[in-house]
Enzyme design. Structure first.
Site, PDB file in Angstrom:
ATOM      1  N   LYS A  40      -3.106  48.580  11.702  1.00 29.22           N
ATOM      2  CA  LYS A  40      -2.023  47.628  11.531  1.00 29.22           C
ATOM      3  C   LYS A  40      -2.544  46.328  10.917  1.00 29.22           C
ATOM      4  O   LYS A  40      -1.917  45.737  10.050  1.00 29.22           O
ATOM      5  CB  LYS A  40      -1.414  47.363  12.913  1.00 29.22           C
ATOM      6  CG  LYS A  40      -0.477  46.215  13.021  1.00 29.22           C
ATOM      7  CD  LYS A  40       0.914  46.666  12.664  1.00 29.22           C
ATOM      8  CE  LYS A  40       1.965  45.608  12.866  1.00 29.22           C
ATOM      9  NZ  LYS A  40       2.012  44.532  11.929  1.00 29.22           N
ATOM     10  N   LYS A  88     -10.334  51.908   7.358  1.00 32.04           N
ATOM     11  CA  LYS A  88      -9.742  52.521   8.540  1.00 32.04           C
ATOM     12  C   LYS A  88      -8.239  52.189   8.628  1.00 32.04           C
ATOM     13  O   LYS A  88      -7.850  51.044   8.381  1.00 32.04           O
ATOM     14  CB  LYS A  88     -10.482  51.955   9.757  1.00 32.04           C
ATOM     15  CG  LYS A  88      -9.995  52.498  11.056  1.00 32.04           C
ATOM     16  CD  LYS A  88     -10.759  51.859  12.210  1.00 32.04           C
ATOM     17  CE  LYS A  88     -10.095  52.308  13.488  1.00 32.04           C
ATOM     18  NZ  LYS A  88     -10.216  51.503  14.622  1.00 32.04           N
ATOM     19  N   LYS A  94     -12.750  40.795  17.952  1.00 27.62           N
ATOM     20  CA  LYS A  94     -11.318  40.648  17.693  1.00 27.62           C
ATOM     21  C   LYS A  94     -10.985  39.240  17.196  1.00 27.62           C
ATOM     22  O   LYS A  94     -10.123  39.057  16.339  1.00 27.62           O
ATOM     23  CB  LYS A  94     -10.528  40.989  18.957  1.00 27.62           C
ATOM     24  CG  LYS A  94      -9.054  41.058  18.746  1.00 27.62           C
ATOM     25  CD  LYS A  94      -8.426  42.338  19.264  1.00 27.62           C
ATOM     26  CE  LYS A  94      -6.933  42.364  18.971  1.00 27.62           C
ATOM     27  NZ  LYS A  94      -6.112  42.752  20.115  1.00 27.62           N
TER      28      LYS A  94
END
Ligand code: TRP
Length: 327
Positions: free
Chosen positions: A198, A195, A114
């Site tokens: 957001k 994919k 992340k």
């Protein structure tokens, strides 16, 4: 027989999109028919990365609540609440942090991935490192039997079990082991073929107006080898075809044959998928309009949900505190 308990959360990081719906929420809807379900908006978790934009966070939380209700997460069937309305999650997180070895959280794969994904954002914080410990608290505080999640979340569930076991062995047997309910996520591509996410800014949102939807469908990438209708197409690499697979299953063979034979153009394919998407989203949008007529009711529903959740959370927290010598 007592119903098994299911718990899951969704981070309010933006308006919900088709990927969320097909990946998680359709599954939640089914689960609420069968299990005792707790579903929550993970706003503490969202703060671990959106900490520099609290104003926006507040609006997003509202949007997500509306999205959840409009797809059919039903407060009469599920306990629906906002995480920070049940501060017991935060207190259990603190207690669990006492016994969680640093190495365990440092090796969670989502930690490094992340940080990489959100380049430009400073995630070198104590709170972000603790993300999966907070998630463990979310799950353990309800003694959940099952946690429906996608594959990317499995290491978090495994860590939850490890922390629970460690707690039980240090103190007393408070936490049963939760099992993951792996949700088969269809691979929902976004407008650009990656994919739908957001963070890639390639989503079709549940709340998109029909004008927005049309604009987005027109932007979608098709087979790059098809410059004109005369070029033979390759449905397998086409994003629109991937959407036909999800929303127009009955016509797949025909479309595939016509595309490969250069008998249909991408414009037609887009027009058709737009119709199917509109049809699919129509009941959700209708529900949204109804909900928006009584916005105050949304807050009421969430506080009622939190009150129900709190009873259970408080009882578990009391057990945990007592076990740790804090009673
Ligand atoms: N980490 C989850 C996600 O990003 C959200 C989440 C927070 C969650 N707490 C949870 C999911 C507890 C399941 C159970 O998708």
């Amino acid at each position: 027989m007592k119903k098994k308990r299911v718990l899951s959360g969704i981070q309010p990081t933006g308006k919900l999109h088709l990927g969320n719906l097909l990946g998680a929420l359709e599954n939640w809807k089914k689960l609420q028919e069968q299990y005792e379900c707790f579903f929550f908006i993970a706003d503490y978790h969202a703060l671990t990365s959106l900490y520099d934009n609290p104003k926006e966070l507040n609006d997003i939380i509202k949007d997500v609540a509306i999205d959840l209700l409009s797809v059919g997460i039903d407060p009469n069937k599920s306990v629906l609440f906002k995480q920070s309305d049940v501060p017991e999650h935060a207190e259990l997180h603190l207690l669990l942090s006492m016994i969680t070895p640093l190495a365990w959280v440092q090796r969670v794969p989502s930690y490094k991935s992340k940080i990489k994904e959100m380049q430009g954002k400073d995630l070198g914080t104590y709170g972000f490192l603790g993300y999966p410990v907070l998630q463990a608290a979310d799950i353990l505080i309800y003694k959940a039997d099952y946690v429906p999640v996608g594959e990317d979340q499995l290491p978090h569930i495994e860590l939850t079990r490890e922390i629970g076991r460690r707690f039980n062995s240090y103190y007393s047997n408070v936490f049963p082991e939760p099992k993951d309910l792996l949700t088969k996520m269809p691979n929902v591509p976004g407008l650009d073929g990656r994919k739908m996410s957001k963070s890639y800014n390639n989503t079709i949102n549940l709340s998109d107006s029909s004008a927005e939807l049309k604009k987005k469908v027109n932007m979608m990438i098709t087979d790059p080898a098809r410059i004109t209708k005369k070029d033979k197409g390759h449905p397998d690499v086409c994003t629109i075809f991937a959407f036909h697979k999800m929303f127009n299953k009955d016509s797949l063979e025909v479309i595939s044959k016509e595309c490969k034979g250069a008998e249909r153009g991408c414009v037609q394919c887009k027009k058709e998928i737009l119709e199917h998407l509109e049809k699919y989203l129509a009941p959700i949008q209708k529900k949204r309009e109804e909900i928006l007529k009584h916005p105050k009711k949304i807050d009421d529903l969430l506080s009622q949900g939190a009150a129900k959740a709190r009873k259970i959370a408080a009882a578990t927290l009391a057990q945990a505190k007592q076990s740790m010598g804090l009673a």
